[in-house]
Design an enzyme around this catalytic site. Structure first.
Site, short mmCIF file in Angstrom:
data_model
loop_
_atom_site.label_atom_id
_atom_site.label_comp_id
_atom_site.label_asym_id
_atom_site.label_seq_id
_atom_site.Cartn_x
_atom_site.Cartn_y
_atom_site.Cartn_z
N GLY A 1 0.82 -1.22 0.00
CA GLY A 1 0.00 0.00 0.00
C GLY A 1 0.85 1.25 0.00
CE1 TYR B 1 -3.67 -13.20 3.44
CE2 TYR B 1 -2.48 -14.87 2.20
CZ TYR B 1 -2.77 -13.53 2.46
OH TYR B 1 -2.15 -12.54 1.73
P1 NDP Z 1 1.80 -5.20 5.36
O1 NDP Z 1 1.64 -5.97 6.61
O2 NDP Z 1 3.09 -4.54 5.05
O3 NDP Z 1 0.64 -4.11 5.22
C1 NDP Z 1 -0.68 -4.42 5.56
C2 NDP Z 1 -1.44 -3.11 5.61
O4 NDP Z 1 -2.80 -3.39 5.94
C3 NDP Z 1 -0.90 -2.18 6.68
O5 NDP Z 1 -0.90 -0.87 6.17
C4 NDP Z 1 -1.89 -2.34 7.82
O6 NDP Z 1 -2.02 -1.16 8.60
C5 NDP Z 1 -3.17 -2.59 7.05
N1 NDP Z 1 -4.14 -3.27 7.87
C6 NDP Z 1 -4.09 -4.54 8.32
N2 NDP Z 1 -5.13 -4.78 9.12
C7 NDP Z 1 -5.85 -3.64 9.17
C8 NDP Z 1 -7.02 -3.25 9.83
N3 NDP Z 1 -7.71 -4.10 10.65
N4 NDP Z 1 -7.47 -2.00 9.67
C9 NDP Z 1 -6.80 -1.13 8.88
N5 NDP Z 1 -5.69 -1.43 8.22
C10 NDP Z 1 -5.20 -2.66 8.38
O7 NDP Z 1 1.43 -6.25 4.22
P2 NDP Z 1 1.51 -6.24 2.63
O8 NDP Z 1 1.84 -4.92 2.09
O9 NDP Z 1 2.31 -7.40 2.26
O10 NDP Z 1 -0.01 -6.61 2.30
C11 NDP Z 1 -0.88 -5.80 1.53
C12 NDP Z 1 -1.90 -6.71 0.87
O11 NDP Z 1 -1.22 -7.59 -0.03
C13 NDP Z 1 -2.67 -7.61 1.84
O12 NDP Z 1 -4.03 -7.68 1.43
C14 NDP Z 1 -2.00 -8.96 1.67
O13 NDP Z 1 -2.85 -10.04 1.99
C15 NDP Z 1 -1.65 -8.91 0.19
N6 NDP Z 1 -0.61 -9.85 -0.22
C16 NDP Z 1 0.67 -9.75 0.27
C17 NDP Z 1 1.63 -10.65 -0.16
C18 NDP Z 1 3.05 -10.62 0.36
O14 NDP Z 1 3.82 -11.60 0.16
N7 NDP Z 1 3.49 -9.52 0.99
C19 NDP Z 1 1.33 -11.72 -1.13
C20 NDP Z 1 -0.04 -11.72 -1.58
C21 NDP Z 1 -0.97 -10.81 -1.14
P3 NDP Z 1 -1.30 -1.07 10.06
O15 NDP Z 1 0.18 -1.25 9.77
O16 NDP Z 1 -1.62 0.30 10.52
O17 NDP Z 1 -1.86 -2.17 10.86
#
Ligand code: NDP
Length: 257
Positions: free
Chosen positions: A18, A149
């Site tokens: 993000g 998941y």
């Molecule tokens: P990160 O953990 O780096 O980021 C996750 C983001 O989601 C953070 O900004 C976090 O905010 C936010 N978030 C999580 N839970 C909540 C909540 N309850 N309310 C508001 N915000 C929330 O992970 P990634 O960047 O890797 O993940 C981003 C997306 O990509 C996800 O949907 C993940 O499933 C998907 N993805 C990731 C992969 C990977 O290998 N990295 C592979 C495939 C898919 P905060 O930090 O403030 O909690």
């Protein structure tokens, strides 16, 4: 610039995919609103993104707070051209060791949260707007221990198709980016420790034809493409960014002589 004058909302814009997407969007001329739970990283993100970025703190598990944050972003910009429903959590839910609360938390965040995000943003989406959802290769891998998941990300792909047809009447496109393993902080969350990715990566990449995991910029650039006017007749599509893991598994190093 590819997003000149566009207004974007990115949930989970303070970390990983993000945040990288917010960076690319700002570089391409967009105004960006990000959401997340952690005020400190929201503040850091806005400081590094510059004057075209705003942050709204909201936990997606709190439907009213999430809706209020999205309304605030829509009101701040007057409308939205792009929504990236990216916020998500991973975590294991093995058979025999999983509570209803653990299973439900993943589904509520990754599925209900995505739907409610798009629903709350819908009144602000203009003709020609683009919605991008973030799936995962877990939807098709059948990896043991990840039922919630995997189910949540399979649901994201299904949601993408329904929302694409439902929002077509408003001239809004909806697509799904499906990343494979990508270098972000998600790997060290949920008690896995800071070295979790470094420990798993050597074995993991042996199953990937490209021989490596993705960097965040590679996912962000794919989201940029779908969000931009380069993709104006693409809707209900999925773009998989996994180095061939799911499409061409036989090309992986593990099968080479
Ligand atoms: P990160 O953990 O780096 O980021 C996750 C983001 O989601 C953070 O900004 C976090 O905010 C936010 N978030 C999580 N839970 C909540 C909540 N309850 N309310 C508001 N915000 C929330 O992970 P990634 O960047 O890797 O993940 C981003 C997306 O990509 C996800 O949907 C993940 O499933 C998907 N993805 C990731 C992969 C990977 O290998 N990295 C592979 C495939 C898919 P905060 O930090 O403030 O909690």
């Amino acid at each position: 610039m590819r997003l000149d004058g566009k207004a974007a909302l990115i949930t989970g814009g303070n970390s990983g995919i993000g945040l990288a997407t917010a960076r690319v969007f700002v570089e391409q001329g967009a105004k960006v609103a990000i959401t997340g739970r952690d005020q400190a990283t929201l503040d850091e993100a806005v400081a590094s993104l510059g004057p075209n970025a705003l942050a709204f703190r909201a936990d997606i598990m709190d439907a009213a707070a999430n809706e209020a944050a999205i309304r605030a972003a829509g009101e701040a910009f007057g409308h939205l051209d792009i929504v990236v429903a990216n916020a998500g959590i991973a975590g294991g839910t093995p058979v025999g060791g999983t509570s209803a609360e653990q299973f439900g938390r993943i589904l509520t965040t990754n599925v209900t949260g995505v739907f409610l995000t798009v629903q709350a943003a819908a009144p602000y989406l203009r003709q020609g707007a683009s919605v991008v959802l973030i799936g995962s290769v877990h939807a098709v891998l059948g990896m043991p221990g990840y039922a919630a998941y995997a189910a949540s990300k399979g649901a994201v792909s299904s949601l993408g198709r329904v929302l694409a047809s439902e929002l077509a009447t408003a001239g809004v496109r909806v697509n799904v980016v499906v990343p494979g393993a990508t270098r972000t902080p998600i790997w060290s969350r949920f008690g896995r420790g800071p070295n979790a990715l470094a420990e798993m990566e050597p074995a993991m990449v042996r199953a990937v034809p490209s021989g490596r995991i993705s960097e965040v910029a590679e996912i962000a650039n794919t989201i940029l493409f779908l969000a931009s006017d380069d993709a104006t007749n693409i809707t209900a599509a999925e773009i998989v960014v996994d180095g061939g893991l799911t499409g061409a598994p036989s090309g992986a190093p593990i099968y080479r002589g």
